[in-house]
Design an enzyme around this catalytic site. Structure first.
Site, PDB file in Angstrom:
ATOM      1  N   PRO A   2      87.488  -3.722 125.403  1.00  0.00           N
ATOM      2  CA  PRO A   2      86.608  -2.576 125.111  1.00  0.00           C
ATOM      3  C   PRO A   2      87.156  -1.775 123.945  1.00  0.00           C
ATOM      4  CG  PRO A   2      87.312  -2.595 127.429  1.00  0.00           C
ATOM      5  CD  PRO A   2      88.152  -3.597 126.698  1.00  0.00           C
ATOM      6  N   GLU A   3      86.328  -1.551 122.954  1.00  0.00           N
ATOM      7  CA  GLU A   3      86.732  -0.740 121.810  1.00  0.00           C
ATOM      8  C   GLU A   3      85.932   0.557 121.824  1.00  0.00           C
ATOM      9  OE1 GLU A   3      87.167  -2.775 118.139  1.00  0.00           O
ATOM     10  OE2 GLU A   3      87.944  -4.591 119.066  1.00  0.00           O
ATOM     11  N   LYS A  61      89.906   4.936 122.131  1.00  0.00           N
ATOM     12  CA  LYS A  61      89.517   4.080 123.252  1.00  0.00           C
ATOM     13  C   LYS A  61      89.851   4.722 124.602  1.00  0.00           C
ATOM     14  CE  LYS A  61      90.838   0.297 120.239  1.00  0.00           C
ATOM     15  NZ  LYS A  61      91.784  -0.821 120.064  1.00  0.00           N
ATOM     16  N   ARG A 114      92.890  -8.220 134.162  1.00  0.00           N
ATOM     17  CA  ARG A 114      94.243  -8.407 133.626  1.00  0.00           C
ATOM     18  C   ARG A 114      95.231  -7.333 134.056  1.00  0.00           C
ATOM     19  NH1 ARG A 114      94.165 -11.569 128.845  1.00  0.00           N
ATOM     20  NH2 ARG A 114      96.407 -11.266 128.794  1.00  0.00           N
ATOM     21  N   ARG A 153     101.340   2.615 100.879  1.00  0.00           N
ATOM     22  CA  ARG A 153     101.603   1.634 101.945  1.00  0.00           C
ATOM     23  C   ARG A 153     101.457   0.206 101.420  1.00  0.00           C
ATOM     24  NH1 ARG A 153     101.183   3.816 107.137  1.00  0.00           N
ATOM     25  NH2 ARG A 153     102.186   1.857 107.761  1.00  0.00           N
ATOM     26  N   ARG A 262      96.714 -10.877 114.661  1.00  0.00           N
ATOM     27  CA  ARG A 262      95.358 -10.961 115.186  1.00  0.00           C
ATOM     28  C   ARG A 262      94.531 -11.951 114.376  1.00  0.00           C
ATOM     29  NH1 ARG A 262      94.196  -6.313 118.085  1.00  0.00           N
ATOM     30  NH2 ARG A 262      92.545  -7.605 118.962  1.00  0.00           N
TER      31      ARG A 262
END
Ligand SMILES: [Zn+2]
Length: 273
Positions: A2-3, A61, A114, A153, A262
């Protein structure tokens, strides 16, 4: 996972159902004790019982359940968590971890296959989310903020977008989608983006989050909305999990690579390195 749009969809579903309700009893089931972070499970059950729910908020979130004693119950669904509202007789889901009984013969069940979901009960929500920057849908996530966070960065822009200190709530799906919309290669050094590109990227983040919200969140995993539904599966993704399929803009095959640990999806032509 879920985002932000999924958590916001759950918040909007649950808010009218929970507003003003008193919590009669909370049970954290055996084997699920780890979800209680700020208190022991028994202390948390005890502290929540009798409290009235005043308001439901969200930051990134995190779901923020504001209680009548000034404390905030902070829920993070992590990988597979969901909160489902129903009447008291609703049968328990196979992965039910906790049950919240309300004063109107309804319940909220916390299901989590989970078991990475967490609960905090805190005076100040920031205690429960110390690493969180501004919510990605808030005004604080501005062009100037993003530009300042990226300045100098050398990390890949994809990794920086996933950093919750930069924008709380942006996860893997929406980072890939936003980078495609803004035509930015995910591996590009964050500090190398021009001011115009930073602006385009922030607009793309908002565009993809709002598109998903309009479709009630995406449904790539075990996501369930606040009423137990599967979401609509109608989120229009441009690149996420579309590797091998043609780019909608140029027809080039979408590629997948590993970045920041990812799976990362991009168009090699629209998003040049
Ligand atoms: Zn393309």
């Amino acid at each position: 996972m879920p985002e932000l749009p999924e958590v916001e969809t759950i918040r909007r579903d649950l808010a009218p159902l929970l507003h003003g309700r008193r919590i009669e009893r909370v049970r954290i089931h055996p084997g699920s004790e780890r979800m209680a972070i700020s208190h022991s499970p028994r202390e948390m059950e005890h502290a929540l019982a009798g409290r009235k729910i005043e308001d439901l908020g969200r930051h990134g979130k995190y779901l923020l359940i504001h209680l009548d004693d000034g404390q905030t119950w902070v829920v993070h669904l992590r990988m597979t968590g969901s909160l489902v509202h129903g009447d008291a007789s609703m049968p328990a889901h196979r992965f039910e971890r906790a049950r919240i009984d309300l004063d109107d013969r309804c319940t909220v069940r916390f299901n989590d296959m989970r078991k990475f979901g967490t609960w905090h009960l805190v005076e100040d929500p920031r205690e429960a989310m110390p690493q969180s920057g501004p919510d990605a849908l808030s005004e604080a996530f501005s062009d100037a903020w993003l530009e300042a966070r990226l300045k100098g960065r050398t990390a890949p822009i994809k990794a920086l977008l996933l950093d919750q200190r930069v924008a709380a709530g942006v996860g893997n799906i929406y980072a890939d989608e936003a980078l495609w919309i803004a035509r930015v290669h995910p591996g590009r050094e964050g500090g190398s983006l021009s001011r115009a590109k930073v602006k385009a990227l922030r607009a793309a983040v908002l565009e993809t989050l709002h598109a998903s919200l309009g479709a009630r969140g995406s449904s790539f995993s075990d996501y369930r909305d606040g009423l137990g539904g599967e979401g609509l599966h109608h989120v229009q993704v441009h690149v996420f999990r579309r590797e091998g399929q043609p780019c909608e803009r140029c027809g080039t095959e979408i590629r997948k690579m590993r970045l920041a640990g990812r799976g990362t999806h991009y168009c090699p032509r629209c998003q040049r390195a």
